[in-house]
Design a protein around this motif. Sequence first.
Motif, PDB file in Angstrom:
ATOM      1  N   GLY A   1     -67.512   7.539  11.790  1.00 46.21           N
ATOM      2  CA  GLY A   1     -66.944   8.705  11.459  1.00 46.21           C
ATOM      3  C   GLY A   1     -67.256   9.729  10.434  1.00 46.21           C
ATOM      4  O   GLY A   1     -67.407  10.863  10.784  1.00 46.21           O
ATOM      5  N   PRO A   2     -67.851   9.352   9.377  1.00 51.90           N
ATOM      6  CA  PRO A   2     -68.442  10.192   8.295  1.00 51.90           C
ATOM      7  C   PRO A   2     -69.753  10.779   9.323  1.00 51.90           C
ATOM      8  O   PRO A   2     -70.021  12.208   8.968  1.00 51.90           O
ATOM      9  CB  PRO A   2     -68.871   9.135   7.226  1.00 51.90           C
ATOM     10  N   ALA A   3     -70.693  10.068   9.973  1.00 48.65           N
ATOM     11  CA  ALA A   3     -71.417  10.607  10.617  1.00 48.65           C
ATOM     12  C   ALA A   3     -71.389  11.731  11.590  1.00 48.65           C
ATOM     13  O   ALA A   3     -72.145  12.955  11.477  1.00 48.65           O
ATOM     14  CB  ALA A   3     -72.614   9.590  11.342  1.00 48.65           C
ATOM     15  N   PHE A   4     -70.047  11.539  12.188  1.00 47.21           N
ATOM     16  CA  PHE A   4     -69.734  12.522  13.208  1.00 47.21           C
ATOM     17  C   PHE A   4     -69.239  13.792  12.267  1.00 47.21           C
ATOM     18  O   PHE A   4     -69.676  14.688  12.782  1.00 47.21           O
ATOM     19  CB  PHE A   4     -68.460  12.079  14.027  1.00 47.21           C
ATOM     20  N   VAL A   5     -68.724  13.715  11.492  1.00 43.91           N
ATOM     21  CA  VAL A   5     -68.158  14.904  10.560  1.00 43.91           C
ATOM     22  C   VAL A   5     -69.653  15.541   9.926  1.00 43.91           C
ATOM     23  O   VAL A   5     -69.421  16.935  10.007  1.00 43.91           O
ATOM     24  CB  VAL A   5     -67.290  14.383   9.278  1.00 43.91           C
ATOM     25  N   ALA A   6     -70.701  14.778   9.529  1.00 41.71           N
ATOM     26  CA  ALA A   6     -71.832  15.516   8.931  1.00 41.71           C
ATOM     27  C   ALA A   6     -72.342  16.097  10.180  1.00 41.71           C
ATOM     28  O   ALA A   6     -73.106  17.249   9.951  1.00 41.71           O
ATOM     29  CB  ALA A   6     -72.738  14.633   8.475  1.00 41.71           C
ATOM     30  N   LEU A   7     -72.531  15.421  11.197  1.00 41.36           N
ATOM     31  CA  LEU A   7     -73.102  16.280  12.346  1.00 41.36           C
ATOM     32  C   LEU A   7     -72.261  17.625  12.929  1.00 41.36           C
ATOM     33  O   LEU A   7     -73.084  18.431  13.182  1.00 41.36           O
ATOM     34  CB  LEU A   7     -73.116  15.361  13.719  1.00 41.36           C
ATOM     35  N   MET A   8     -71.013  17.584  12.937  1.00 40.35           N
ATOM     36  CA  MET A   8     -70.473  18.726  13.180  1.00 40.35           C
ATOM     37  C   MET A   8     -70.649  19.793  12.051  1.00 40.35           C
ATOM     38  O   MET A   8     -70.635  21.005  12.466  1.00 40.35           O
ATOM     39  CB  MET A   8     -69.012  18.613  13.368  1.00 40.35           C
ATOM     40  N   THR A   9     -70.572  19.446  10.744  1.00 34.07           N
ATOM     41  CA  THR A   9     -70.970  20.461   9.786  1.00 34.07           C
ATOM     42  C   THR A   9     -72.490  20.969   9.803  1.00 34.07           C
ATOM     43  O   THR A   9     -72.470  22.323   9.681  1.00 34.07           O
ATOM     44  CB  THR A   9     -70.890  19.619   8.514  1.00 34.07           C
ATOM     45  N   GLU A  10     -73.274  20.094  10.234  1.00 35.65           N
ATOM     46  CA  GLU A  10     -74.679  20.634  10.476  1.00 35.65           C
ATOM     47  C   GLU A  10     -74.744  21.624  11.592  1.00 35.65           C
ATOM     48  O   GLU A  10     -75.384  22.949  11.347  1.00 35.65           O
ATOM     49  CB  GLU A  10     -75.434  19.444  10.601  1.00 35.65           C
ATOM     50  N   ALA A  11     -73.806  21.342  12.695  1.00 36.19           N
ATOM     51  CA  ALA A  11     -73.981  22.312  13.595  1.00 36.19           C
ATOM     52  C   ALA A  11     -73.224  23.492  13.422  1.00 36.19           C
ATOM     53  O   ALA A  11     -73.873  24.774  13.913  1.00 36.19           O
ATOM     54  CB  ALA A  11     -73.438  21.682  15.178  1.00 36.19           C
ATOM     55  N   LEU A  12     -72.140  23.570  12.513  1.00 33.93           N
ATOM     56  CA  LEU A  12     -71.642  24.963  11.987  1.00 33.93           C
ATOM     57  C   LEU A  12     -72.687  25.699  11.374  1.00 33.93           C
ATOM     58  O   LEU A  12     -72.450  26.914  11.416  1.00 33.93           O
ATOM     59  CB  LEU A  12     -70.356  24.518  11.473  1.00 33.93           C
ATOM     60  N   ILE A  13     -73.555  24.985  10.325  1.00 32.93           N
ATOM     61  CA  ILE A  13     -74.309  25.408   9.337  1.00 32.93           C
ATOM     62  C   ILE A  13     -75.453  26.322  10.242  1.00 32.93           C
ATOM     63  O   ILE A  13     -75.816  27.547  10.092  1.00 32.93           O
ATOM     64  CB  ILE A  13     -74.714  24.646   8.614  1.00 32.93           C
ATOM     65  N   ASP A  14     -76.019  25.576  11.065  1.00 31.98           N
ATOM     66  CA  ASP A  14     -77.001  26.161  11.926  1.00 31.98           C
ATOM     67  C   ASP A  14     -76.339  27.156  12.754  1.00 31.98           C
ATOM     68  O   ASP A  14     -77.290  28.338  13.056  1.00 31.98           O
ATOM     69  CB  ASP A  14     -77.570  25.036  12.957  1.00 31.98           C
TER      70      ASP A  14
END
Length: 73
Positions: A54-67
């Motif tokens: 779960g935390p990895a999925f949130v981190a991945l989505m956050t990274e995509a938003l930043i990119d």
Amino acid sequence: MPNLAAKYSLSATSFCGDKEIQNQAKKILDSFGQSYYLESEKELDIATALGGSGPAFVALMTEALIDGAVQRA
């Protein structure tokens, strides 16, 4: 799946087993966060996937938003 959150009594732990030990196990596990009794071992796979990934999925989505924001700038 106890982790660093357990140090701050914020861990979420799932467990299963004999009904005879359920209360005793819950008492121990609740001492470092919240615990959830599951009816079968099959449910442990789901709990592990959500708790561990779960935390990895949130981190991945956050990274995509930043990119996306950086590309727009």
